[in-house]
Design an enzyme around this catalytic site. Structure first.
Site, PDB file in Angstrom:
ATOM      1  N   LEU A  15       0.853  -1.194   0.000  1.00  0.00           N
ATOM      2  CA  LEU A  15       0.000   0.000   0.000  1.00  0.00           C
ATOM      3  C   LEU A  15       0.888   1.244   0.000  1.00  0.00           C
ATOM      4  CD1 LEU A  15      -3.338   0.582   1.726  1.00  0.00           C
ATOM      5  CD2 LEU A  15      -1.586   2.332   1.987  1.00  0.00           C
ATOM      6  N   ASP A  43       3.691   7.102  -4.732  1.00  0.00           N
ATOM      7  CA  ASP A  43       3.478   6.997  -6.175  1.00  0.00           C
ATOM      8  C   ASP A  43       3.377   8.396  -6.778  1.00  0.00           C
ATOM      9  OD1 ASP A  43       2.521   5.023  -8.466  1.00  0.00           O
ATOM     10  OD2 ASP A  43       1.332   6.862  -8.592  1.00  0.00           O
ATOM     11  N   TYR A  48       1.773  15.166 -12.689  1.00  0.00           N
ATOM     12  CA  TYR A  48       0.999  15.653 -11.542  1.00  0.00           C
ATOM     13  C   TYR A  48       1.463  17.060 -11.116  1.00  0.00           C
ATOM     14  CZ  TYR A  48      -0.260  10.669 -11.123  1.00  0.00           C
ATOM     15  OH  TYR A  48      -0.669   9.384 -11.361  1.00  0.00           O
ATOM     16  N   LYS A  77       6.466   8.323 -13.307  1.00  0.00           N
ATOM     17  CA  LYS A  77       5.962   7.920 -14.628  1.00  0.00           C
ATOM     18  C   LYS A  77       6.389   8.893 -15.725  1.00  0.00           C
ATOM     19  CE  LYS A  77       1.973   6.368 -12.018  1.00  0.00           C
ATOM     20  NZ  LYS A  77       1.683   7.446 -11.059  1.00  0.00           N
ATOM     21  N   HIS A 110       3.502   6.083 -18.601  1.00  0.00           N
ATOM     22  CA  HIS A 110       2.243   6.471 -17.947  1.00  0.00           C
ATOM     23  C   HIS A 110       1.008   6.010 -18.730  1.00  0.00           C
ATOM     24  CE1 HIS A 110       0.652   9.780 -15.038  1.00  0.00           C
ATOM     25  NE2 HIS A 110      -0.197   8.790 -15.134  1.00  0.00           N
TER      26      HIS A 110
END
Ligand code: A2P
Length: 314
Positions: A15, A43, A48, A77, A110
């Site tokens: 997680l 992550d 982003y 990514k 991605h």
């Protein structure tokens, strides 16, 4: 915390913390808090727009002696506008600079979608390239070279169908270690999961809570509210936990990594502890019946040569 063990013995905490939609000005404290309460898997992605702030949080957490680099799993990514072979390493170096790291644990392509260089998001079909222009194997060769250079420990993909994975497996020198896809009880993707299991590719579940805070462009009237599904609410009541925790426990009990996003300290804690919830075979079976093969993030926003049919190959 359970780990997924990779071929070379590396351990990925099952997680992790998602950071899509965690805004600048907020995400620094979120990462510091997440590390303090025990998150060891973060992550990220260049698109982003928050990697520099996340990197500052990593750097300050290391400096404060809260953890060592080798105790943290960091994924990032490659964005769609850097798929041309010569553009991959510079994109990775920008991410490493922003994150203040000298290597990534995992770097993913991605999307199986290609933009012209430096475009961010295309405003028209003209901003897209096709796989004839830039075959995935070209991008992958550059990813392999970065792995061989020691800049990335593991390489993988995101949003890849079985068909695209099959093609990549035929051509690659280094096998993809991961496929990160949308995964939750309304989109269980059994066929893809089985294919990945059979080929020693781990799966990470993104948007495991249905990406409640997704931008309007990704919303449609029929979207399910995962926390309100009867079976999820019933199982949550039996365990005396929240429906969100059951959604996360389902992913963990299924053997997929899962990366819920939160910017709230109580919810960060709640989500982390969900990884310890054991669901019975009966409960897993009950959740299995919720599958609708429903994509909340359908991919319909991509233009150019990308139709839904050739994006998902179904
Ligand atoms: P917030 O960031 O304010 O905590 P996903 O991981 O599927 O993209 O979902 C992220 C969304 O789910 C965000 O809106 C996030 O809000 C919310 N969320 C995350 N954890 C919880 C939780 N434990 N309970 C309720 N909502 C949550």
């Amino acid at each position: 915390m359970k780990n997924l063990q990779l071929a070379n013995g590396d351990q990925m905490p099952i997680l992790g913390l998602g950071t899509w939609k965690s805004e600048s000005g907020v995400v620094y404290e979120v990462i510091r808090e997440a590390i303090r309460i025990g998150y060891r898997h973060i992550d990220c992605a260049a698109i982003y727009g928050n990697e520099a702030e996340i990197g500052q949080a990593f750097s300050d957490a290391f400096a404060a002696g809260e953890l060592k680099r080798e105790q943290l799993w960091v994924t990032s990514k490659l964005w769609n506008d850097a798929h041309i072979e010569k553009d991959v390493r510079p994109a990775l170096m920008k991410t490493l600079t922003d994150l203040q790291l000298d290597y990534l644990n995992l770097y993913l392509i991605h999307w199986p979608v290609v933009f012209k260089p430096n475009i961010g998001f295309p405003q028209s079909d003209d901003g897209y390239l096709s796989f004839d222009d830039v075959p995935t194997i070209e991008t992958w060769r550059a990813m392999e070279a970065c792995a061989n250079e020691g800049l990335i420990r593991h390489i993988g993909v995101s949003n890849f169908s079985v068909q695209k994975l099959e093609q990549l497996l035929m051509e690659c020198r280094i096998k993809p270690a991961m496929n990160q896809v949308e995964l939750h009880p309304a989109l269980q993707q059994d066929k893809l999961k089985k294919f990945c299991d059979a080929n020693a590719i781990y799966v990470t579940a993104y948007s495991p809570l249905g990406s409640i805070d997704r931008p309007d462009v990704f919303k449609s009237d029929n979207d399910p509210t995962l926390t309100e599904l009867d079976a999820i609410m019933e199982i949550a009541a039996e365990h005396n936990v929240s429906p969100v925790q059951i959604l996360l426990a389902w992913a963990v009990n299924r053997g997929t990594a899962v990366i819920p996003k939160s910017v709230n300290s109580d919810r960060l804690q709640q989500n982390l502890s969900a990884a310890e919830i054991e669901l019975s075979a009966d409960e897993m079976e009950k959740i299995k019946s919720l599958d609708q093969h429903y994509r909340i993030l359908s991919g319909a926003t991509w233009g150019g040569p990308n139709t839904l049919e050739n994006l998902w190959d179904e």
